[in-house]
Design an enzyme around this catalytic site. Structure first.
Site, PDB file in Angstrom:
ATOM      1  CD  GLU A  99      -2.863  -1.314   2.275  1.00  0.00           C
ATOM      2  OE1 GLU A  99      -3.966  -1.820   2.052  1.00  0.00           O
ATOM      3  OE2 GLU A  99      -2.513  -0.934   3.396  1.00  0.00           O
ATOM      4  CB  CYS A 127       2.858  -1.745  13.589  1.00  0.00           C
ATOM      5  SG  CYS A 127       2.982  -1.629  11.794  1.00  0.00           S
ATOM      6  CB  CYS A 349       1.298   6.104  11.414  1.00  0.00           C
ATOM      7  SG  CYS A 349       2.172   7.459  10.735  1.00  0.00           S
TER       8      CYS A 349
HETATM    9  N1  SAH Z   1       8.835   0.504   9.506  1.00  0.00           N
HETATM   10  C1  SAH Z   1       9.237   1.843   9.664  1.00  0.00           C
HETATM   11  C2  SAH Z   1       8.358   2.807   8.935  1.00  0.00           C
HETATM   12  C3  SAH Z   1       6.889   2.523   8.906  1.00  0.00           C
HETATM   13  S1  SAH Z   1       5.981   2.726  10.367  1.00  0.00           S
HETATM   14  C4  SAH Z   1       9.287   2.201  11.112  1.00  0.00           C
HETATM   15  O1  SAH Z   1       8.818   1.458  11.937  1.00  0.00           O
HETATM   16  O2  SAH Z   1       9.849   3.257  11.408  1.00  0.00           O
HETATM   17  C5  SAH Z   1       5.742   4.485  10.466  1.00  0.00           C
HETATM   18  C6  SAH Z   1       5.512   5.009  11.889  1.00  0.00           C
HETATM   19  O3  SAH Z   1       4.217   4.641  12.367  1.00  0.00           O
HETATM   20  C7  SAH Z   1       6.509   4.451  12.892  1.00  0.00           C
HETATM   21  O4  SAH Z   1       7.034   5.498  13.648  1.00  0.00           O
HETATM   22  C8  SAH Z   1       5.659   3.533  13.758  1.00  0.00           C
HETATM   23  O5  SAH Z   1       6.152   3.469  15.066  1.00  0.00           O
HETATM   24  C9  SAH Z   1       4.325   4.192  13.698  1.00  0.00           C
HETATM   25  N2  SAH Z   1       3.185   3.311  13.948  1.00  0.00           N
HETATM   26  C10 SAH Z   1       3.089   1.994  13.713  1.00  0.00           C
HETATM   27  N3  SAH Z   1       1.850   1.549  14.024  1.00  0.00           N
HETATM   28  C11 SAH Z   1       1.157   2.631  14.466  1.00  0.00           C
HETATM   29  C12 SAH Z   1      -0.192   2.827  14.876  1.00  0.00           C
HETATM   30  N4  SAH Z   1      -1.071   1.842  14.894  1.00  0.00           N
HETATM   31  N5  SAH Z   1      -0.559   4.083  15.240  1.00  0.00           N
HETATM   32  C13 SAH Z   1       0.320   5.110  15.170  1.00  0.00           C
HETATM   33  N6  SAH Z   1       1.580   4.982  14.759  1.00  0.00           N
HETATM   34  C14 SAH Z   1       2.006   3.750  14.403  1.00  0.00           C
HETATM   35 FE1  SF4 Z   2       7.435  -2.013  13.187  1.00  0.00          FE
HETATM   36 FE2  SF4 Z   2       7.544  -0.271  11.150  1.00  0.00          FE
HETATM   37 FE3  SF4 Z   2       7.493  -2.927  10.682  1.00  0.00          FE
HETATM   38 FE4  SF4 Z   2       5.316  -1.707  11.605  1.00  0.00          FE
HETATM   39  S1  SF4 Z   2       6.273  -1.372   9.636  1.00  0.00           S
HETATM   40  S2  SF4 Z   2       6.189  -3.666  12.319  1.00  0.00           S
HETATM   41  S3  SF4 Z   2       6.209  -0.140  12.947  1.00  0.00           S
HETATM   42  S4  SF4 Z   2       9.100  -1.787  11.741  1.00  0.00           S
END
Ligand code: SAH
Ligand code: SF4
Length: 353
Positions: A99, A127, A349
């Protein structure tokens, strides 16, 4: 020369998106070089079909259509939120899906949010992507295609590598794709250093990847999903901490900032009654000492079924978030907040997957 080209049909269609201008020129021979340039320009604007390349004659367009495809992926779903967010789901050649999101700040500014993996192996408990598990890395071409598909919806000036996946575990493909985006001027900013400043890569804290970026570039903006600076708690929320402990992560960030003096973003997804106390604000401020950082607070976007040690996760209420932000500010931290963009299309996010 064009007649010769028109009569020369291949069998398997070659994908054009993501090729450099030189590669296109080579591939499209005996078409003249200016044709390659025209086609390259159309591609970097996210053209939907050969038919839309209006400065190219019908016969050549038809011949192109027979031999080439624009993209390897197709937009299999498109959802729009009333706040201006558009989320697209792409189906890749092998059937995998990723996505990508176009975020709008309500004014002029649009930001493209790009995925680097089909799923994610890091398993962060808050996440949705983490719950999906890891399937494979996204190729450089597939990263580029995400940019181009979003570009066909609207132009954007900023890029965040914050979609599905851990970008620093797919760094070589990401590098190649960013080279194309910056070099091919695909986001419409002519100045290279300016475009790099408009690209942010977010990592869960992969120390080796941060060193690699520091040593070899590209010197884009770095965001680290800290979430909490309480090591034991972070191990539970973000298992990546076990192999990438916080003291070493901090060292890596100091190293990165010595190599490229850009402000680092520390993201903190706020979970109700979990990482929002004063103690957590203090630990975060302590972690940030010696670094030039801005904390980006993201009140948790709900994903059904996610738990920590059996207890369902919840979003903090406004007062809880505000208390946490105020506590950080009292410690002299710069804080920004990212509120609820794209929630109704599950494009915020942590809601991708
Ligand atoms: N994988 C990378 C980038 C994608 S996640 C990383 O983890 O940095 C992008 C951001 O969204 C990250 O800072 C993560 O901590 C945050 N995030 C993940 N799940 C979330 C949720 N359900 N609500 C708010 N932020 C979330
Ligand atoms: Fe963690 Fe980023 Fe992977 Fe989600 S996308 S599991 S926040 S590392």
């Amino acid at each position: 020369m064009e007649t010769e080209f028109v009569h020369c049909f291949g069998i398997k269609k070659t994908i054009l998106a993501g090729l450099s201008l030189e590669e296109l020129r080579e591939l499209l021979k005996p078409l003249p070089a200016f044709r390659a340039k025209q086609i390259f320009r159309w591609l970097t604007r996210g053209v939907r079909s050969f038919n839309d390349m209006t400065d190219i004659s019908c016969t050549v367009r038809e011949a192109l259509e027979k031999r080439f495809s624009l993209y390897s992926s197709v937009i299999s779903q498109r959802l729009s939120d009333s706040d201006g967010t558009v989320k697209i789901q792409l189906t890749l050649e092998d059937g995998g899906t990723i996505e990508s999101v176009l975020l709008s700040d309500g004014k002029e500014r649009k930001t493209a949010c790009i995925s680097t993996q089909v799923g994610c192996a890091m398993g962060c408990v808050f996440c949705k992507t983490g719950g999906v598990g890891f399937r494979r890395n996204v190729s450089a071409g597939e990263i580029i295609e995400q940019f181009l598909h979003l570009r066909s919806i609207a132009a954007f000036s900023n890029v965040v590598i914050m979609g599905m996946g851990e970008p620093l575990l797919n760094l070589s493909a990401l590098r190649e794709a960013l080279d194309f985006i910056v070099g091919g001027n695909a986001i419409g900013v002519a100045d290279e250093s300016l475009s790099k400043r408009r690209i942010t890569v977010s990592t869960s804290g992969i120390i080796a990847g941060i060193h690699d970026l520091a040593d070899n570039g590209p010197y884009i903006r770095l965001a680290v999903s800290l979430t909490t600076a309480d090591e034991a708690q972070r191990e539970k929320l973000m298992p990546v901490t076990r192999t990438n402990p916080l003291p070493l992560l901090k060292k890596a960030l100091m190293y990165y900032q010595r190599k490229t003096p850009k402000r680092i973003t520390m993201e903190a997804a706020l979970l109700r009654n979990i990482n929002t106390s004063r103690k957590h604000a203090d630990l975060l401020a302590e972690f940030a000492q010696g670094l030039d950082v801005v904390v980006n607070v993201i009140p948790w976007n709900p994903v059904a079924g996610l738990r920590l040690e059996g207890v369902p996760l919840q979003e903090p209420d406004k007062a809880e978030s505000e208390r946490f932000i105020a506590a950080l500010q009292r410690r002299g931290m710069n804080v920004t907040t990212r509120f609820k963009k794209g929630r109704s299309v599950a494009g915020a996010c942590g809601q991708l997957g």
